[in-house]
Scaffold this motif. Structure first.
Motif, PDB file in Angstrom:
ATOM      1  N   THR A  69       0.867  -1.172   0.000  1.00  0.00           N
ATOM      2  CA  THR A  69       0.000   0.000   0.000  1.00  0.00           C
ATOM      3  C   THR A  69       0.908   1.228   0.000  1.00  0.00           C
ATOM      4  N   ASP A  70       0.374   2.385  -0.331  1.00  0.00           N
ATOM      5  CA  ASP A  70       1.204   3.583  -0.356  1.00  0.00           C
ATOM      6  C   ASP A  70       1.761   3.899   1.031  1.00  0.00           C
ATOM      7  N   ASP A  71       0.983   3.703   2.079  1.00  0.00           N
ATOM      8  CA  ASP A  71       1.473   3.973   3.435  1.00  0.00           C
ATOM      9  C   ASP A  71       2.510   2.950   3.883  1.00  0.00           C
ATOM     10  N   ALA A  72       2.399   1.712   3.387  1.00  0.00           N
ATOM     11  CA  ALA A  72       3.308   0.653   3.832  1.00  0.00           C
ATOM     12  C   ALA A  72       4.753   0.908   3.424  1.00  0.00           C
ATOM     13  N   TRP A  73       4.965   1.689   2.349  1.00  0.00           N
ATOM     14  CA  TRP A  73       6.333   1.989   1.935  1.00  0.00           C
ATOM     15  C   TRP A  73       7.147   2.614   3.062  1.00  0.00           C
TER      16      TRP A  73
END
Length: 240
Positions: free
Chosen positions: A48-52
C-alpha cells in the motif's frame, strides 16, 4: 492501479508500481530504493502507499534476523512479529531457518494481504502464521500458551516521518504507543523482546524501562555507511 500477480488480485489500495510516472510524489524516494527494500520487487511485490514508509530495508531485516537467530535464549523456537507490516521482517525471520514457526500480526487487512503475497514471492508462506488485529489482543488471547517458547520482535509505528527532524527522539511521546507501553505489554508475554526504533532514540529512556537486574543491549543497523535504525534487545539475548 491494482495489479494481478501469481493469479492473485490486489485490493484497490494495494499496488505494484512499474514506472515512476505511476508513483505518488511522497513515496517516489522510497520507490527509487525499491530493490533495497525488497530485492525481488520486480517479481510482483505488493505494497500500500502507506506501507512503503514502514518496511525495513531487506539487508537490515536480514541482519536483524541473523542476530536474533544467533543470540536467542536456549529453548526459544517461536518468533512473534508484533507489527508485520508488508512482511519484510517476517520474511527475513522465516528465511533464517532458526524458528519452528513465525507468528506475524498486522492490524491493517490490506497491508496484511501484501505481507502474505510477498511471503509467497520469497518462498516462505508455509513458515508463517498470520493474524489480523491488534497485536496486544492477539498475543494475550491467542498466543499466550506459546510464551515459554517465544521471543518477540516489534517494529512499531514511530508517529510518521517527522521523527527524522528530532535530534534525540522522545520514546515517551512516540505515537501511538510509547516505549513504556510496548515494554510493559510485551513483558506480560516474554522478557525476551527486540524493539526496532529510530536511530536517534533516547538511550536513557531505553534503559529506564528495564527492571533491576534485567539486561538490555542496543545495536545500530547501518546500510551503505548510514545508520538506518537501532534495535534494543531486552532479556536473555547473547549478543557477541
Amino acid at each position: 492501479m491494482a495489479r494481478e500477480s501469481n493469479a492473485e488480485v490486489a485490493p484497490p489500495e494495494v499496488h505494484h508500481y512499474n514506472d515512476l510516472s505511476e508513483v505518488p510524489w511522497d513515496i517516489q524516494n522510497y520507490w527509487a530504493q525499491r530493490y533495497k527494500i525488497f530485492s525481488k520487487y520486480d517479481e510482483g511485490v505488493w505494497l500500500t502507499d502507506d506501507a512503503w514508509f514502514g518496511v525495513t530495508p531487506e539487508p537490515v531485516a536480514n541482519k536483524i534476523a541473523e542476530h536474533m537467530a544467533e543470540s536467542a535464549p536456549a529453548g526459544r523456537s517461536i518468533l512473534v512479529d508484533a507489527f508485520a507490516g508488508a512482511g519484510g521482517n517476517s520474511i527475513a525471520f522465516a528465511l533464517s531457518g532458526k524458528w519452528k514457526r513465525v507468528y506475524a500480526i498486522e492490524k491493517n487487512p490490506a497491508v496484511l494481504q501484501c505481507a502474505k503475497h510477498n511471503a509467497k514471492i520469497y518462498g516462505v508462506a508455509d513458515k508463517i502464521t498470520w493474524f489480523e488485529g491488534d497485536c496486544f489482543e492477539i498475543i494475550r488471547d491467542k498466543l499466550k500458551d506459546l510464551a515459554p517458547y517465544s521471543v518477540l520482535f516489534a517494529s512499531p509505528p514511530w508517529g510518521g516521518p517527522g521523527y527524522r527532524s528530532d535530534t534525540v527522539f522522545n520514546l515517551n511521546t512516540m505515537e501511538p504507543y510509547s516505549l513504556a507501553t510496548l515494554y510493559n505489554e510485551y513483558s506480560l508475554f516474554t522478557e525476551h523482546m527486540v524493539l526496532f526504533l529510530p536511530r536517534t532514540s533516547d538511550v536513557k529512556q531505553m534503559a529506564k524501562v528495564v527492571k533491576d537486574g534485567k539486561k538490555a543491549t542496543i545495536m545500530h543497523y547501518c546500510m551503505e555507511g548510514a545508520s538506518k535504525a537501532l534495535c534494543v534487545y531486552y532479556g536473555g539475548f547473547d549478543l557477541q
